[in-house]
Write a protein that holds these residues in place. Structure first.
Motif, PDB file in Angstrom:
ATOM      1  N   ARG A 179       4.116  -0.257  13.693  1.00 16.16           N
ATOM      2  CA  ARG A 179       3.829   0.204  12.341  1.00 16.16           C
ATOM      3  C   ARG A 179       5.644  -0.474  11.692  1.00 16.16           C
ATOM      4  O   ARG A 179       5.386  -0.455  10.421  1.00 16.16           O
ATOM      5  CB  ARG A 179       4.355   1.364  12.280  1.00 16.16           C
TER       6      ARG A 179
ATOM      7  N   LEU B 239       5.494  -3.895  10.112  1.00 16.50           N
ATOM      8  CA  LEU B 239       4.051  -4.770   8.918  1.00 16.50           C
ATOM      9  C   LEU B 239       4.689  -4.662   7.290  1.00 16.50           C
ATOM     10  O   LEU B 239       4.156  -5.229   6.395  1.00 16.50           O
ATOM     11  CB  LEU B 239       3.133  -2.598   8.842  1.00 16.50           C
TER      12      LEU B 239
ATOM     13  N   SER C 226      -4.143   0.340   9.223  1.00 13.42           N
ATOM     14  CA  SER C 226      -3.996  -0.873   8.224  1.00 13.42           C
ATOM     15  C   SER C 226      -4.492  -2.205   8.365  1.00 13.42           C
ATOM     16  O   SER C 226      -4.290  -3.354   9.043  1.00 13.42           O
ATOM     17  CB  SER C 226      -1.992  -1.696   8.414  1.00 13.42           C
TER      18      SER C 226
END
Length: 301
Positions: A169, A172, A207
Motif C-alpha cells: 500500500r 501505490l 487497488s
C-alpha cells in the motif's frame, strides 16, 4: 468483489495498458497479433508472447537478444530489476526491433521480503520494489512482478498477509505517478495456495494498481489451472506460461498435467487478452523456437 468493482478494474486496466507502452512501441496485447501465427482467425489476436530475459542464452549485447526474439516471432521482453543492462541500451534495442519491454521482475523479493519480521528488511524490500517501478517506467513498461513474502519460520500466513499488504500500500502513490502496476505472482511460497485466498488477498489490497500475475504451471500442483483462471477472472493482468506434472515436476509446455484445452476455454470465458511470458528452461535459437511453438500449441490449440 462486486461486479461493478470488477468492471471498473477491467476498464482501468484496459485504459492503463493502452497508454503505458507509448505510441512508438505499441506494446499492448490488444494492438497486434503474434507474428508467427496465422491471423485468418480473429481469435488469434488475444495473446502476446514473451520470454524472461535470463532464458535467452546467446552472446553479445542486448540488441542480439531482441533481434533473435523478433526473428522467432516473440512480441516483447520481460526484464529484471535490479541487475539489468543500461536503460539507454535496452531502449535503443527495443526501438530498433519494435519489441517492447512489457515489464520487469523484482529480482530481490525472495531475499528482502516484505513479510520479514524485521522492519529494516521490509524497508529495504520496499525500496527495491520502488526502484523496480521506476526502472519499469524508464523502459516504458507497465508492470512489476512481485512475490509478497514466504510462509515459514519467520512468518505465518496471516503475518505474510498483513505485513506485505502494509508495504504494498505504501508504493501505490508511486505506481500512480509512473503508471506501473504491481502484479502478485503465485509461487510455491506457502502463501495463497488456493485461488480463493489469492483472490481475497488481491481484493484486500483493493487497488487497481495491483493485480494477478498468474503462473499457469505453478498453480497446477494445487488444483486444476482452469479453476484458478475462473476464480481470479478480471484480476488477471498477465500470465506466466509453464507446465507441471505430478510425475514429472516442471517439464516442457504441453508435457505436464495442465489441461491446456480447459485453460483455453477458461481464458476465453473471462475474456483474457494480454501478455503470456514463458518461464521455463531457456537456451539458444532452437530452444527458444521450440518454446514459442509449444506456447502457440498450448494457448491457441
Amino acid at each position: 468483489m462486486s461486479s461493478m468493482m470488477s468492471l471498473s478494474r477491467r476498464r482501468f486496466g484496459a485504459s492503463l495498458a493502452a497508454s503505458a507502452a507509448g505510441a512508438a512501441l505499441a506494446s499492448m496485447a490488444h494492438a497486434s497479433k503474434p507474428s508467427s501465427v496465422s491471423t485468418d482467425n480473429d481469435n488469434l489476436c488475444r495473446f502476446r508472447f514473451a520470454v524472461k530475459w535470463g532464458m535467452i542464452e546467446i552472446d553479445g549485447p542486448p540488441l542480439n537478444r531482441f533481434r533473435l526474439c523478433r526473428e522467432l516471432g516473440y512480441d516483447g521482453m520481460e526484464l529484471i530489476s535490479p541487475g539489468q543492462p543500461s536503460t539507454n541500451e535496452l531502449l535503443s534495442a527495443s526501438t530498433e526491433t519494435g519489441l517492447p519491454v512489457h515489464g520487469l521482475v523484482n529480482e530481490r523479493h525472495w531475499q528482502l521480503r516484505l513479510s520479514s519480521p524485521e522492519v529494516a528488511v521490509r524497508d529495504q524490500g520496499r525500496a527495491i520494489l520502488e526502484q523496480a517501478i521506476r526502472d519499469c517506467a524508464a523502459l516504458r513498461g507497465h508492470t512489476v512482478l512481485l512475490v509478497p513474502g514466504v510462509v515459514g519460520p519467520e512468518a505465518t500466513h496471516d503475518q505474510v498477509w498483513s505485513r506485505s499488504l502494509a508495504e504494498i500500500r505504501k508504493v501505490l502513490p508511486l505506481c500512480s505517478t509512473h503508471g506501473v502496476r504491481v502484479l502478485i505472482e503465485n509461487v510455491w511460497n506457502g502463501f495463497c495456495e488456493t485461488p480463493e485466498t489469492y483472490r481475497d488477498y488481491l481484493d484486500a489490497i483493493g487497488s487497481p494498481w495491483v493485480g494477478a500475475y498468474l503462473d499457469l504451471g505453478n498453480c497446477r500442483k494445487f488444483g486444476p489451472t482452469e479453476d484458478w483462471v475462473r476464480t481470479l477472472g478480471p484480476r488477471i493482468v498477465k500470465l506466466d506460461v509453464k507446465d507441471w506434472g505430478a510425475a514429472k515436476g516442471f517439464c516442457k509446455i504441453g508435457e505436464g498435467d495442465v489441461d491446456w484445452p480447459a485453460v483455453r476455454t477458461a481464458l476465453a470465458e473471462i475474456g483474457y487478452s494480454g501478455w503470456c511470458t514463458a518461464e521455463v528452461t531457456g537456451g539458444g535459437r532452437d530452444r527458444l523456437a521450440d518454446i514459442h511453438q509449444r506456447m502457440t500449441n498450448a494457448l491457441y490449440g
